[in-house]
Design a protein around this motif. Structure first.
Motif, short mmCIF file in Angstrom:
data_model
loop_
_atom_site.label_atom_id
_atom_site.label_comp_id
_atom_site.label_asym_id
_atom_site.label_seq_id
_atom_site.Cartn_x
_atom_site.Cartn_y
_atom_site.Cartn_z
N ALA A 49 0.81 -1.23 0.00
CA ALA A 49 0.00 0.00 0.00
C ALA A 49 0.84 1.27 0.00
O ALA A 49 0.38 2.32 -0.45
CB ALA A 49 -0.94 0.00 1.22
N ALA A 50 2.07 1.21 0.54
CA ALA A 50 2.97 2.37 0.58
C ALA A 50 2.29 3.58 1.24
O ALA A 50 1.98 3.54 2.41
CB ALA A 50 3.47 2.69 -0.82
N THR A 51 2.01 4.63 0.46
CA THR A 51 1.37 5.83 1.02
C THR A 51 -0.12 5.65 1.26
O THR A 51 -0.73 6.45 1.96
CB THR A 51 1.54 7.02 0.06
OG1 THR A 51 0.89 6.70 -1.18
CG2 THR A 51 3.01 7.32 -0.20
N GLY A 52 -0.72 4.64 0.63
CA GLY A 52 -2.16 4.47 0.71
C GLY A 52 -2.91 5.32 -0.29
O GLY A 52 -4.15 5.28 -0.37
N ASN A 53 -2.17 6.11 -1.09
CA ASN A 53 -2.82 7.08 -1.96
C ASN A 53 -3.62 6.45 -3.10
O ASN A 53 -4.62 7.02 -3.54
CB ASN A 53 -1.79 8.06 -2.53
CG ASN A 53 -1.33 9.06 -1.48
OD1 ASN A 53 -1.90 9.15 -0.40
ND2 ASN A 53 -0.27 9.80 -1.79
N TRP A 54 -3.19 5.28 -3.59
CA TRP A 54 -3.97 4.66 -4.66
C TRP A 54 -5.37 4.33 -4.16
O TRP A 54 -6.36 4.63 -4.82
CB TRP A 54 -3.28 3.40 -5.17
CG TRP A 54 -4.02 2.76 -6.33
CD1 TRP A 54 -3.87 3.06 -7.66
CD2 TRP A 54 -5.04 1.76 -6.26
NE1 TRP A 54 -4.73 2.29 -8.41
CE2 TRP A 54 -5.46 1.49 -7.58
CE3 TRP A 54 -5.64 1.06 -5.21
CZ2 TRP A 54 -6.46 0.55 -7.89
CZ3 TRP A 54 -6.63 0.13 -5.49
CH2 TRP A 54 -7.03 -0.12 -6.82
N CYS A 55 -5.44 3.72 -2.99
CA CYS A 55 -6.75 3.39 -2.42
C CYS A 55 -7.57 4.64 -2.16
O CYS A 55 -8.78 4.68 -2.43
CB CYS A 55 -6.57 2.62 -1.10
SG CYS A 55 -5.88 0.96 -1.29
N ILE A 56 -6.92 5.68 -1.65
CA ILE A 56 -7.63 6.92 -1.33
C ILE A 56 -8.21 7.56 -2.58
O ILE A 56 -9.38 7.97 -2.61
CB ILE A 56 -6.68 7.92 -0.62
CG1 ILE A 56 -6.31 7.38 0.77
CG2 ILE A 56 -7.31 9.30 -0.51
CD1 ILE A 56 -5.20 8.18 1.44
#
Length: 257
Positions: A49-56
């Motif tokens: 997920a790393a930063t989580g930005n894709w999901c966000i």
């Protein structure tokens, strides 16, 4: 950019990633977004997920289309051991260094989510309580011998509407991800439905009719002009089954016009 594109999905996506940078390419994200909006997966898991930005970003631009629950898997020990937060990356992506940091970031944007602090190698030792509708692969296993186990785990824990996205499939980055996923195609468990600049997508064979409807949706949705730059349309390629293929020659130019 023309006025008629001012409020398109492309512009919404661009605005979102300016605030929340995502490491995958804008064109691939555009197509991924059409997949989420069309197929409406409710349970989504991201490996790496790393930063989580894709999901966000995906969650934000799917609001009004489907209620989703996201599971973000991230191995924070890998961050520490490999010093991922070097000065350049920290400024651009601000990688969270702990589950607490990632939770605080994601909670500002997504209501229904959970975060698993573990490696993929450890995750595949247990099964999910509920089947997942969409898996996004954005990391590798630590032990190469675990790739087969990972693929089998995804198949076993996937719903009958499973879609798999794999990032970084370029021959110079992580082509083995696409090759390993094709094992499920050879076994008749998944069908390849799209190959993009950096990302590919697969769906269950039972979704073949829907995937063809998705082709039509991609061609005809209101931002279709983004998919037909300089009169070079998206192309369908296939062997026994069709899948969409997008590349720089037919989409990338939108970024420089």
């Amino acid at each position: 950019m023309s006025n008629r594109l001012q409020y398109t999905m492309f512009n919404q996506l661009m605005t979102s990633i300016e605030r929340l940078p995502v490491m995958s390419g804008i064109i691939d994200q555009m197509v991924e977004l059409t997949i989420l909006r069309f197929f409406k997966p409710k349970r989504i898991i991201e490996f790496g997920a790393a930063t989580g930005n894709w999901c966000i970003v995906m969650n934000a631009l799917c609001n009004g289309y489907v209620d989703q629950h996201y599971t973000l898997v991230e191995d924070f020990s890998w961050h520490t051991n490999n010093h991922i937060n070097n000065k350049n990356q920290a400024v651009i992506y601000k990688f969270p260094e702990s589950k607490t940091e990632l939770t605080q970031h994601v909670a500002k944007h997504i209501q229904s989510f959970d975060i698993i602090d573990t490696s993929v190698d450890q995750l595949i030792e247990t099964d999910l309580e509920e089947p997942v509708d969409l898996v996004r692969i954005d990391c590798d296993v630590n032990d190469e011998s675990n790739w087969d186990k990972t693929v089998n785990w995804i198949d076993r824990n996937g719903s009958d509407r499973l879609i798999i996205l794999s990032d970084d499939i370029k021959s110079t980055v992580a082509p083995h991800r696409m090759l390993i996923m094709q094992q499920l195609v050879a076994q008749g468990k998944m069908n390849l439905m799209w190959i993009g600049e950096d990302t590919a997508a697969w769906c269950r064979p039972t979704m073949l009719y829907e995937s063809h409807r998705w082709f039509t949706y991609v061609y005809s949705f209101k931002e279709a002009e983004l998919m037909n730059i300089y009169e070079i349309p998206l192309k369908l390629h296939g062997y026994k089954q069709d899948y969409i293929h997008t590349n720089r020659s037919n989409l990338y130019e939108i970024l420089i016009t």
